[in-house]
Design an enzyme around this catalytic site. Sequence first.
Site, PDB file in Angstrom:
ATOM      1  N   ASP A   1      61.555 -17.337  52.697  1.00 57.12           N
ATOM      2  CA  ASP A   1      63.335 -17.457  52.448  1.00 57.12           C
ATOM      3  C   ASP A   1      63.260 -17.273  50.619  1.00 57.12           C
ATOM      4  O   ASP A   1      65.236 -16.806  50.486  1.00 57.12           O
ATOM      5  CB  ASP A   1      63.499 -18.329  52.804  1.00 57.12           C
ATOM      6  CG  ASP A   1      64.231 -19.138  54.304  1.00 57.12           C
ATOM      7  OD1 ASP A   1      63.843 -18.079  55.145  1.00 57.12           O
ATOM      8  OD2 ASP A   1      63.883 -19.773  54.589  1.00 57.12           O
TER       9      ASP A   1
ATOM     10  N   ASP B   1      65.909  -9.204  57.845  1.00 57.60           N
ATOM     11  CA  ASP B   1      65.058  -9.176  56.805  1.00 57.60           C
ATOM     12  C   ASP B   1      66.187  -8.069  56.116  1.00 57.60           C
ATOM     13  O   ASP B   1      65.679  -6.790  55.013  1.00 57.60           O
ATOM     14  CB  ASP B   1      64.017  -8.836  56.700  1.00 57.60           C
ATOM     15  CG  ASP B   1      63.615  -7.629  56.983  1.00 57.60           C
ATOM     16  OD1 ASP B   1      64.854  -7.413  58.169  1.00 57.60           O
ATOM     17  OD2 ASP B   1      62.520  -7.104  57.243  1.00 57.60           O
TER      18      ASP B   1
ATOM     19  N   HIS C   1      57.717 -19.888  56.034  1.00 61.68           N
ATOM     20  CA  HIS C   1      59.333 -19.458  56.157  1.00 61.68           C
ATOM     21  C   HIS C   1      59.616 -19.799  54.940  1.00 61.68           C
ATOM     22  O   HIS C   1      61.087 -18.506  54.248  1.00 61.68           O
ATOM     23  CB  HIS C   1      60.126 -19.710  56.606  1.00 61.68           C
ATOM     24  CG  HIS C   1      59.399 -19.415  59.175  1.00 61.68           C
ATOM     25  ND1 HIS C   1      60.022 -18.108  59.066  1.00 61.68           N
ATOM     26  CD2 HIS C   1      58.610 -19.853  59.101  1.00 61.68           C
ATOM     27  CE1 HIS C   1      59.577 -17.406  60.396  1.00 61.68           C
ATOM     28  NE2 HIS C   1      58.597 -19.000  60.813  1.00 61.68           N
TER      29      HIS C   1
ATOM     30  N   ASN D   1      56.196 -14.500  56.480  1.00 62.48           N
ATOM     31  CA  ASN D   1      56.068 -15.613  57.173  1.00 62.48           C
ATOM     32  C   ASN D   1      55.066 -16.388  57.188  1.00 62.48           C
ATOM     33  O   ASN D   1      54.826 -17.348  57.458  1.00 62.48           O
ATOM     34  CB  ASN D   1      57.578 -15.363  57.902  1.00 62.48           C
ATOM     35  CG  ASN D   1      58.814 -15.768  57.619  1.00 62.48           C
ATOM     36  OD1 ASN D   1      59.381 -15.888  56.156  1.00 62.48           O
ATOM     37  ND2 ASN D   1      59.716 -15.049  58.242  1.00 62.48           N
TER      38      ASN D   1
ATOM     39  N   ASP E   1      66.168  -3.022  53.726  1.00 60.69           N
ATOM     40  CA  ASP E   1      65.452  -3.963  54.193  1.00 60.69           C
ATOM     41  C   ASP E   1      63.527  -4.164  53.315  1.00 60.69           C
ATOM     42  O   ASP E   1      63.447  -3.755  52.821  1.00 60.69           O
ATOM     43  CB  ASP E   1      64.775  -3.600  55.454  1.00 60.69           C
ATOM     44  CG  ASP E   1      63.553  -2.282  56.322  1.00 60.69           C
ATOM     45  OD1 ASP E   1      62.836  -2.618  54.835  1.00 60.69           O
ATOM     46  OD2 ASP E   1      63.532  -2.349  56.752  1.00 60.69           O
TER      47      ASP E   1
END
Length: 127
Positions: free
Chosen positions: A67, A93, A63, A58, A50
């Site tokens: 991303d 994630d 974001h 974020n 993860d």
Amino acid sequence: IGAQKNRELLLERLSYRDALTGCFNRLAFNERLSTLTGNIDPSIIYISFDVNCLKLINDYYGHHVGDELIMGSAECLSKCLAKYGKVYRIGGDEFVALMRGTKEDLNQVLHDIELYRKKYNGTTRFE
């Protein structure tokens, strides 16, 4: 017929791939797991990953930065595992990999991931 078949292939590809990363998605992972049920194969290795602190990234940077981190992580994992198996994005994630190999192969993959992680700076694309 050719155009229809191409559309069907595209829809099938999209249903098994994560749109952001291009990795296989949860549906593809679940289907792959169903083929392994009852078949104990000691050469299959499951790895779970993860992305740490994604929510904070974020919230603080936006974001688009989160991303980019997810895409960079997916690229790294895909490159490092390419000759051994497949990478699946199963959550925001969360990634898993199913690979076929030995303990030495696993150690090599983990070593390669660590090398790429150290090089990553938000714009690095792994080779």
